[in-house]
Design a protein around this motif. Structure first.
Motif, short mmCIF file in Angstrom:
data_model
loop_
_atom_site.label_atom_id
_atom_site.label_comp_id
_atom_site.label_asym_id
_atom_site.label_seq_id
_atom_site.Cartn_x
_atom_site.Cartn_y
_atom_site.Cartn_z
N ILE A 88 0.86 -1.18 0.00
CA ILE A 88 0.00 0.00 0.00
C ILE A 88 0.90 1.23 0.00
CG2 ILE A 88 -1.73 1.33 1.29
CD1 ILE A 88 -2.71 -1.33 2.45
N VAL A 89 0.56 2.22 -0.83
CA VAL A 89 1.33 3.47 -0.89
C VAL A 89 0.39 4.64 -0.67
CG1 VAL A 89 2.82 4.94 -2.29
CG2 VAL A 89 3.00 2.44 -2.48
N GLY A 90 0.77 5.55 0.20
CA GLY A 90 0.00 6.76 0.45
C GLY A 90 0.63 7.96 -0.22
N PHE A 91 0.17 9.14 0.17
CA PHE A 91 0.70 10.39 -0.40
C PHE A 91 0.82 11.43 0.71
CE2 PHE A 91 1.52 13.91 -3.03
CZ PHE A 91 1.72 13.48 -4.34
N ASP A 92 1.97 12.05 0.82
CA ASP A 92 2.33 13.16 1.71
C ASP A 92 3.41 12.79 2.70
OD1 ASP A 92 0.85 15.18 0.61
OD2 ASP A 92 -0.87 14.88 1.92
N ASN A 93 3.68 11.49 2.89
CA ASN A 93 4.73 11.05 3.82
C ASN A 93 4.61 11.76 5.16
OD1 ASN A 93 6.94 9.45 4.55
ND2 ASN A 93 8.39 11.08 4.06
N THR A 94 3.46 11.64 5.79
CA THR A 94 3.20 12.25 7.08
C THR A 94 3.92 11.50 8.19
OG1 THR A 94 1.24 10.87 7.36
CG2 THR A 94 0.92 13.03 6.32
N PRO A 95 4.03 12.09 9.38
CA PRO A 95 4.63 11.37 10.52
C PRO A 95 3.92 10.06 10.82
CG PRO A 95 4.50 13.72 10.99
CD PRO A 95 3.76 13.51 9.70
N VAL A 96 2.62 10.00 10.59
CA VAL A 96 1.89 8.76 10.82
C VAL A 96 2.39 7.67 9.88
CG1 VAL A 96 -0.37 7.65 10.63
CG2 VAL A 96 -0.17 9.87 11.73
N ALA A 97 2.62 8.01 8.61
CA ALA A 97 3.13 7.04 7.65
C ALA A 97 4.48 6.50 8.10
CB ALA A 97 3.24 7.66 6.26
N ALA A 98 5.35 7.38 8.59
CA ALA A 98 6.65 6.94 9.07
C ALA A 98 6.51 6.04 10.29
CB ALA A 98 7.51 8.16 9.40
N ALA A 99 5.58 6.38 11.18
CA ALA A 99 5.42 5.63 12.42
C ALA A 99 4.95 4.20 12.19
CB ALA A 99 4.44 6.35 13.35
N VAL A 100 4.08 4.00 11.19
CA VAL A 100 3.53 2.66 10.96
C VAL A 100 4.24 1.93 9.82
CG1 VAL A 100 1.28 3.39 11.81
CG2 VAL A 100 1.71 3.45 9.35
N GLY A 101 5.29 2.50 9.27
CA GLY A 101 6.04 1.84 8.21
C GLY A 101 5.33 1.83 6.89
N LEU A 102 4.57 2.88 6.59
CA LEU A 102 3.79 2.95 5.36
C LEU A 102 4.58 3.68 4.27
CD1 LEU A 102 0.96 2.64 3.95
CD2 LEU A 102 0.43 4.91 4.88
N SER A 103 4.72 3.06 3.11
CA SER A 103 5.35 3.74 1.98
C SER A 103 4.47 4.92 1.56
CB SER A 103 5.54 2.79 0.81
OG SER A 103 6.44 1.75 1.14
N SER A 104 5.10 6.01 1.16
CA SER A 104 4.32 7.20 0.82
C SER A 104 5.13 8.10 -0.09
CB SER A 104 3.94 7.96 2.10
OG SER A 104 3.08 9.04 1.82
N ILE A 105 4.42 8.96 -0.81
CA ILE A 105 5.06 9.93 -1.70
C ILE A 105 5.26 11.23 -0.93
CG2 ILE A 105 4.78 11.26 -3.83
CD1 ILE A 105 3.04 8.93 -4.86
N GLU A 106 6.49 11.70 -0.92
CA GLU A 106 6.85 12.88 -0.14
C GLU A 106 6.91 14.13 -1.00
OE1 GLU A 106 9.90 13.43 3.37
OE2 GLU A 106 10.98 13.45 1.45
N GLN A 107 6.20 15.17 -0.56
CA GLN A 107 6.28 16.45 -1.23
C GLN A 107 7.53 17.20 -0.75
OE1 GLN A 107 2.74 18.67 -2.08
NE2 GLN A 107 1.47 17.32 -0.84
N PRO A 108 8.32 17.77 -1.66
CA PRO A 108 9.55 18.47 -1.27
C PRO A 108 9.24 19.87 -0.71
CG PRO A 108 9.27 18.62 -3.63
CD PRO A 108 8.13 17.77 -3.13
N LEU A 109 8.76 19.92 0.53
CA LEU A 109 8.26 21.17 1.08
C LEU A 109 9.34 22.24 1.23
CD1 LEU A 109 5.69 19.93 3.75
CD2 LEU A 109 5.28 20.73 1.42
N ASP A 110 10.57 21.85 1.51
CA ASP A 110 11.65 22.84 1.58
C ASP A 110 11.80 23.55 0.23
OD1 ASP A 110 12.74 22.80 4.25
OD2 ASP A 110 13.42 20.77 3.84
N GLU A 111 11.73 22.78 -0.85
CA GLU A 111 11.85 23.36 -2.18
C GLU A 111 10.61 24.19 -2.53
OE1 GLU A 111 12.97 20.50 -5.21
OE2 GLU A 111 13.88 19.22 -3.68
N VAL A 112 9.44 23.73 -2.09
CA VAL A 112 8.21 24.48 -2.35
C VAL A 112 8.29 25.85 -1.72
CG1 VAL A 112 5.74 24.60 -1.83
CG2 VAL A 112 6.73 22.45 -2.63
#
Length: 348
Positions: free
Chosen positions: A273-297
């Motif tokens: 399963i893959v999500g979108f936004d790479n939130t802290p919750v995704a990191a905590a539960v080991g969920l793959s996710s797409i990360e937005q480059p917020l520093d660059e934004v």
């Protein structure tokens, strides 16, 4: 705290020379400017912000509306955006003023009041939608602004509208291709109802790369409101199909977290399963996710508003020949599932 007099004494120049180096460095001889700058750096001197605002008649402030969090998961990306905006603005001696509003019309009322009172120099819009009334008003009234979100539904985007966005279509497309390259033949999609500018773009990425046609494509695409409960319900329905998916791509981490719960309940905790936004919750539960480059934004948004350096706000572009937007590419953060029992039951 060091003062102008301290800097002048350390650099062996007059107080006026220090002021010139800070405010009009082009009129100071280069050797003198370097000596004063070295003294400023060594002492850690920073000009008094309030005094400079009075002198320049600039507020050195960026206004941004922050909406309440919906479920505490998907909204986390906007919270991180505002934090990064504050950090990078501070590096330019700028401030960020956060305000809340009840819808776009109320936001414009706040913007008018802040602008009329010279409290804010420029604004950052978070999120854009089809026929966004804020954009037309800000352009017409020549209020400097940039949006985190592109114009949606316009055949010819307004060249006066500066925007930064993340290419969700490309992010999802690459993630689905990665799932298929690793053995997934039937990648399902759980996203938001249309029309949704951001959601439709992300779904388009799935459609371009899923390799499904006809009835399979229809059966494996579910539209639902955002949320953990909604994601769990949608995934449970997909798993009951005669030919269920062997991977699930979601438009948000909220939906992906719900889908993870559904797969665990069905004894399929290893289903990708893959999500979108790479939130802290995704990191905590080991969920793959797409990360937005917020520093660059944030860096791109500030550059469009203030140039490469400094704090002088730039007027909205006059034509489409000026660089008025940035479209940035996200990246897939792949994790091995932690197999946490999110629904209280052991994962398979």
């Amino acid at each position: 705290m060091p003062t102008v007099d301290d800097v002048a004494q350390a650099a062996q120049v007059s107080r006026q020379t220090v002021s010139n180096v800070i405010n009009s460095p082009e009129i100071v001889r280069e050797t003198t400017r370097q000596r004063v700058q070295e003294a400023i750096d060594r002492l850690g001197y920073r000009p008094h912000a309030s005094a400079r605002r009075l002198r320049t008649r600039k507020s050195s402030t960026i206004g941004v509306r922050l909406d309440p969090l919906r479920d505490g998961i998907s909204g986390a990306v906007l919270d991180r955006f505002v934090h990064k905006l504050a950090e990078q603005a501070d590096a330019r001696d700028l401030r960020v003023m956060i305000f809340t509003a009840d819808g776009n019309a109320d936001e414009l009322a706040h913007i008018r009041r802040l602008r009329d009172g010279s409290d804010v120099d420029a604004f950052v819009l978070i999120g854009t939608d089809h026929g966004d009334s804020r954009i037309a008003w800000l352009v017409e009234n020549r209020v400097p602004f940039v949006s985190f979100g592109r114009p949606w539904g316009a055949e010819t985007p307004d060249p006066h509208h500066r925007w930064v966005d993340v290419d969700g279509r490309a992010g999802v497309r690459d993630a689905v291709r990665h799932l298929r390259a690793n053995g997934a033949d039937r990648v399902a999609w759980i996203g938001w109802p249309s029309p949704s500018g951001t959601g439709d773009e992300r779904r388009a990425g799935w459609e371009e790369s899923c390799g499904l046609e006809g009835a399979d494509r229809v059966a494996l695409a579910v539209a639902t409101e955002d949320g953990v409960t909604e994601g769990r319900r949608a995934a449970a329905a997909l798993l009951e199909l005669p030919e269920p998916p062997d991977a699930i791509m979601c438009a948000s981490d909220s939906l992906a977290l719900g889908a993870t719960m559904a797969t665990q309940a069905a004894g399929l905790a290893r289903l990708p399963i893959v999500g979108f936004d790479n939130t802290p919750v995704a990191a905590a539960v080991g969920l793959s996710s797409i990360e937005q480059p917020l520093d660059e934004v944030v860096a791109a948004a500030l550059t469009l508003l203030f140039g490469e350096h400094g704090d002088d706000v730039q007027p909205n572009p006059d034509s489409d020949e000026e660089p008025g937007h940035r479209l940035l590419v996200p990246r897939l953060v792949e994790r091995r599932s932690s197999h946490l029992a999110l629904d209280g039951n052991p994962g398979a």
